[in-house]
Write a protein that holds these residues in place. Structure first.
Motif, PDB file in Angstrom:
ATOM      1  N   GLY A   1       1.053  -1.228  -0.301  1.00 21.89           N
ATOM      2  CA  GLY A   1      -0.276  -0.132   0.196  1.00 21.89           C
ATOM      3  C   GLY A   1       0.606   1.173  -0.044  1.00 21.89           C
ATOM      4  O   GLY A   1       0.358   2.559  -0.114  1.00 21.89           O
ATOM      5  N   GLU A   2       2.136   1.144   0.151  1.00 23.61           N
ATOM      6  CA  GLU A   2       3.049   2.402   0.531  1.00 23.61           C
ATOM      7  C   GLU A   2       3.502   2.337  -0.917  1.00 23.61           C
ATOM      8  O   GLU A   2       2.998   2.097  -1.505  1.00 23.61           O
ATOM      9  CB  GLU A   2       4.117   2.198   1.116  1.00 23.61           C
ATOM     10  N   ASN A   3       3.704   3.983  -1.559  1.00 25.20           N
ATOM     11  CA  ASN A   3       4.471   4.706  -2.369  1.00 25.20           C
ATOM     12  C   ASN A   3       5.840   4.814  -2.596  1.00 25.20           C
ATOM     13  O   ASN A   3       6.284   4.715  -0.918  1.00 25.20           O
ATOM     14  CB  ASN A   3       4.054   6.217  -2.789  1.00 25.20           C
ATOM     15  N   LEU A   4       6.485   4.772  -3.791  1.00 25.47           N
ATOM     16  CA  LEU A   4       7.649   4.594  -3.940  1.00 25.47           C
ATOM     17  C   LEU A   4       8.642   4.836  -5.156  1.00 25.47           C
ATOM     18  O   LEU A   4       7.750   4.979  -5.620  1.00 25.47           O
ATOM     19  CB  LEU A   4       8.451   3.180  -2.970  1.00 25.47           C
ATOM     20  N   THR A   5       9.710   5.434  -4.885  1.00 21.90           N
ATOM     21  CA  THR A   5      10.686   6.103  -6.176  1.00 21.90           C
ATOM     22  C   THR A   5      11.681   5.720  -6.444  1.00 21.90           C
ATOM     23  O   THR A   5      12.329   5.812  -5.198  1.00 21.90           O
ATOM     24  CB  THR A   5      10.223   7.518  -6.198  1.00 21.90           C
ATOM     25  N   VAL A   6      12.146   4.827  -8.003  1.00 21.09           N
ATOM     26  CA  VAL A   6      13.416   4.720  -7.130  1.00 21.09           C
ATOM     27  C   VAL A   6      14.236   5.321  -8.224  1.00 21.09           C
ATOM     28  O   VAL A   6      13.045   5.612  -9.099  1.00 21.09           O
ATOM     29  CB  VAL A   6      13.522   3.161  -7.865  1.00 21.09           C
ATOM     30  N   TYR A   7      15.396   5.752  -8.152  1.00 26.88           N
ATOM     31  CA  TYR A   7      15.761   6.432  -9.338  1.00 26.88           C
ATOM     32  C   TYR A   7      17.035   6.172  -9.970  1.00 26.88           C
ATOM     33  O   TYR A   7      18.279   5.070  -9.464  1.00 26.88           O
ATOM     34  CB  TYR A   7      16.572   7.968  -8.579  1.00 26.88           C
ATOM     35  N   CYS A   8      17.241   6.642 -11.260  1.00 28.79           N
ATOM     36  CA  CYS A   8      18.434   5.974 -12.810  1.00 28.79           C
ATOM     37  C   CYS A   8      19.736   7.983 -13.037  1.00 28.79           C
ATOM     38  O   CYS A   8      19.082   8.129 -12.964  1.00 28.79           O
ATOM     39  CB  CYS A   8      18.221   5.315 -12.974  1.00 28.79           C
ATOM     40  N   ASN A   9      20.845   7.527 -12.030  1.00 28.13           N
ATOM     41  CA  ASN A   9      21.134   8.975 -12.748  1.00 28.13           C
ATOM     42  C   ASN A   9      22.208   8.603 -13.436  1.00 28.13           C
ATOM     43  O   ASN A   9      22.851   7.329 -12.609  1.00 28.13           O
ATOM     44  CB  ASN A   9      21.617   9.669 -11.480  1.00 28.13           C
ATOM     45  N   SER A  10      22.487   9.867 -13.798  1.00 25.80           N
ATOM     46  CA  SER A  10      24.052   9.399 -15.073  1.00 25.80           C
ATOM     47  C   SER A  10      24.501  10.681 -15.560  1.00 25.80           C
ATOM     48  O   SER A  10      23.946  11.466 -15.374  1.00 25.80           O
ATOM     49  CB  SER A  10      24.120   8.759 -16.594  1.00 25.80           C
ATOM     50  N   SER A  11      25.677  10.864 -15.920  1.00 21.85           N
ATOM     51  CA  SER A  11      26.189  11.795 -15.909  1.00 21.85           C
ATOM     52  C   SER A  11      26.725  12.448 -17.413  1.00 21.85           C
ATOM     53  O   SER A  11      26.747  13.124 -17.659  1.00 21.85           O
ATOM     54  CB  SER A  11      28.249  12.464 -15.441  1.00 21.85           C
TER      55      SER A  11
ATOM     56  N   VAL B   1      24.289  11.463 -20.888  1.00 23.27           N
ATOM     57  CA  VAL B   1      23.363  11.203 -21.723  1.00 23.27           C
ATOM     58  C   VAL B   1      22.758  10.272 -22.531  1.00 23.27           C
ATOM     59  O   VAL B   1      23.722   9.517 -23.226  1.00 23.27           O
ATOM     60  CB  VAL B   1      23.721  13.096 -23.018  1.00 23.27           C
ATOM     61  N   PHE B   2      22.011  10.267 -22.809  1.00 23.36           N
ATOM     62  CA  PHE B   2      21.490   8.581 -23.121  1.00 23.36           C
ATOM     63  C   PHE B   2      20.191   9.021 -24.318  1.00 23.36           C
ATOM     64  O   PHE B   2      19.362   9.405 -24.288  1.00 23.36           O
ATOM     65  CB  PHE B   2      20.849   7.966 -22.144  1.00 23.36           C
ATOM     66  N   SER B   3      20.232   7.900 -25.159  1.00 20.04           N
ATOM     67  CA  SER B   3      20.042   8.358 -26.716  1.00 20.04           C
ATOM     68  C   SER B   3      18.543   7.761 -25.913  1.00 20.04           C
ATOM     69  O   SER B   3      16.743   7.642 -26.664  1.00 20.04           O
ATOM     70  CB  SER B   3      19.725   7.665 -27.754  1.00 20.04           C
ATOM     71  N   SER B   4      18.589   6.265 -25.407  1.00 19.10           N
ATOM     72  CA  SER B   4      17.654   6.218 -24.705  1.00 19.10           C
ATOM     73  C   SER B   4      17.412   5.176 -23.036  1.00 19.10           C
ATOM     74  O   SER B   4      18.627   4.479 -23.136  1.00 19.10           O
ATOM     75  CB  SER B   4      16.329   4.563 -25.707  1.00 19.10           C
ATOM     76  N   LEU B   5      16.259   5.061 -22.228  1.00 20.77           N
ATOM     77  CA  LEU B   5      16.595   4.096 -21.157  1.00 20.77           C
ATOM     78  C   LEU B   5      15.377   3.510 -20.682  1.00 20.77           C
ATOM     79  O   LEU B   5      14.192   3.571 -21.327  1.00 20.77           O
ATOM     80  CB  LEU B   5      16.833   5.303 -19.686  1.00 20.77           C
ATOM     81  N   GLN B   6      16.003   1.716 -20.760  1.00 16.87           N
ATOM     82  CA  GLN B   6      14.647   1.149 -20.324  1.00 16.87           C
ATOM     83  C   GLN B   6      14.853   0.789 -19.490  1.00 16.87           C
ATOM     84  O   GLN B   6      15.859   0.554 -17.650  1.00 16.87           O
ATOM     85  CB  GLN B   6      15.435  -0.345 -21.735  1.00 16.87           C
TER      86      GLN B   6
ATOM     87  N   LEU C   1      15.542  -2.625 -12.282  1.00 14.04           N
ATOM     88  CA  LEU C   1      17.070  -2.765 -13.408  1.00 14.04           C
ATOM     89  C   LEU C   1      16.798  -1.579 -14.750  1.00 14.04           C
ATOM     90  O   LEU C   1      15.957  -1.413 -14.902  1.00 14.04           O
ATOM     91  CB  LEU C   1      17.945  -3.592 -13.457  1.00 14.04           C
ATOM     92  N   CYS C   2      17.295   0.065 -14.019  1.00 11.83           N
ATOM     93  CA  CYS C   2      17.630   0.067 -15.427  1.00 11.83           C
ATOM     94  C   CYS C   2      18.632  -0.125 -16.126  1.00 11.83           C
ATOM     95  O   CYS C   2      20.116  -0.552 -16.245  1.00 11.83           O
ATOM     96  CB  CYS C   2      17.472   1.893 -15.048  1.00 11.83           C
ATOM     97  N   ALA C   3      18.924   1.061 -17.736  1.00 11.98           N
ATOM     98  CA  ALA C   3      19.392   0.131 -19.127  1.00 11.98           C
ATOM     99  C   ALA C   3      19.259   0.897 -19.292  1.00 11.98           C
ATOM    100  O   ALA C   3      18.083   1.513 -20.111  1.00 11.98           O
ATOM    101  CB  ALA C   3      19.273  -1.292 -19.103  1.00 11.98           C
ATOM    102  N   GLY C   4      20.824   1.659 -20.760  1.00 10.66           N
ATOM    103  CA  GLY C   4      20.709   2.656 -21.464  1.00 10.66           C
ATOM    104  C   GLY C   4      21.506   2.230 -22.558  1.00 10.66           C
ATOM    105  O   GLY C   4      22.542   1.819 -22.137  1.00 10.66           O
ATOM    106  N   ALA C   5      21.319   2.722 -23.606  1.00 12.89           N
ATOM    107  CA  ALA C   5      22.734   2.942 -24.858  1.00 12.89           C
ATOM    108  C   ALA C   5      23.104   4.274 -24.879  1.00 12.89           C
ATOM    109  O   ALA C   5      21.863   5.209 -24.833  1.00 12.89           O
ATOM    110  CB  ALA C   5      22.379   2.033 -25.509  1.00 12.89           C
TER     111      ALA C   5
END
Lengths: 111, 115
Positions: free
Chosen positions: A16-26, A28-33, A88-92
């Motif tokens: 029932g709780e809310n949550l936020t997870v983060y994915c950060n980089s320095s 620039v990604f063309s897309s993130l998954q 998991l976050c992933a990107g190119a």
């Protein structure tokens, strides 16, 4: 040094709780998954974000891609035990076809 | 539609032994990936194939790891000789084509324990 930094590393919450997870980089990604991985299985794709500032919703999950395409967040509303898993976050990087993954956020939702 | 198949699911070997993993991607998928996932970490790309050619193998420890994708379909990943730090889950994934936004479909992985 991880190209994609995910936080928090671990999260244990009640149903029932809310949550936020983060994915950060320095970078620039063309897309993130975003993928979710359950024990003993391979990751499964949840969403792909491509445009800076883009927001996508998947039932109780809301994904956002930062305006500068360097970061992303995943917000879960009213978490359920079935949401338990490794996110998991992933990107190119721009112009690359070579994917890189973050270390993941391990989420446990207690009934 | 059949998913990505991997075998074996589990393997236990002693250090300095050799081991091989097999992957059968989704039919028609041109791009194939091998990842190493150590407990508590995200998958680390070892090698990426486009058909039977290598796109990237910059993180593959080539002194002990090798991979091939003959005929552009099935793939094998070999470790010879294995070290303790090779204990991990080895994931195979495939995608329709070489594009940074393409969905990767993962197999269940092979859990390797090196004693």
């Amino acid at each position: 040094t991880q190209l994609l930094e995910q936080s928090p590393q671990f999260l244990s919450i009640q149903e029932g709780e809310n949550l936020t997870v983060y994915c950060n980089s320095s970078s620039v990604f063309s897309s993130l998954q975003w993928y979710r991985q359950e024990p003993g299985e391979g990751p499964v794709l949840l969403v792909t974000v491509v445009t800076g500032g883009e927001v996508k919703k998947l039932k109780r999950l809301t994904f956002q891609f930062g305006d500068a395409r360097k970061d992303s967040s995943l917000h879960i509303t009213a978490a359920q035990p079935g949401d338990t898993g490794l996110y998991l976050c992933a990107g190119a990087l721009g112009g690359s076809y070579i994917p890189t993954f973050g270390r993941g956020t391990s989420l446990i939702v207690h009934p | 539609e059949a998913g990505v198949a991997q075998s074996p699911r589990y393997k236990i070997i002693e250090k300095r032994q050799s081991v091989a993993f097999w992957c059968n991607p989704i039919s028609g998928h041109a791009t194939l990936y091998w990842y190493q996932q150590i407990l508590g970490q995200g998958p680390k790309l070892l090698i990426q194939f486009q058909n039977n050619g290598v796109v990237d193998d910059s993180q593959l420890p080539k002194d002990r790891f090798s991979a091939e994708r003959l005929k552009g379909v099935d793939s094998t990943l070999k470790i010879q000789p294995a070290k303790l730090e090779d204990s991990a889950v080895y994931l195979c994934a495939s995608s329709l084509r070489l594009a940074n936004y393409n969905e990767q479909f993962f197999g269940p992985g092979t859990r390797l324990t090196v004693l």
